[in-house]
Design a protein around this motif. Sequence first.
Motif: not given
Length: 68
Positions: A57-68
């Motif tokens: 997970s080093r350097g990981i960015h989590v992209s969060i989207t809302k479906p729909g």
Amino acid sequence: MALAEVEADQCPDCGQSWHEASLPEAEGGYKAEILRCHACAAGAMKLHAFQESGGDSRGIHVSITKPG
């Protein structure tokens, strides 16, 4: 007050003014609530699963989207 001065006087955790929140007479003068951001929770669960499967997970960015 310039933005840099305002930011320098903010607690990095809660964003309250250090000048006001650190005064002895401020003790007991704040209320806190526990809230869950469901978008952040989804991201944290995805990252946890990634780490548990051996992902680095080093350097990981989590992209969060809302479906729909």
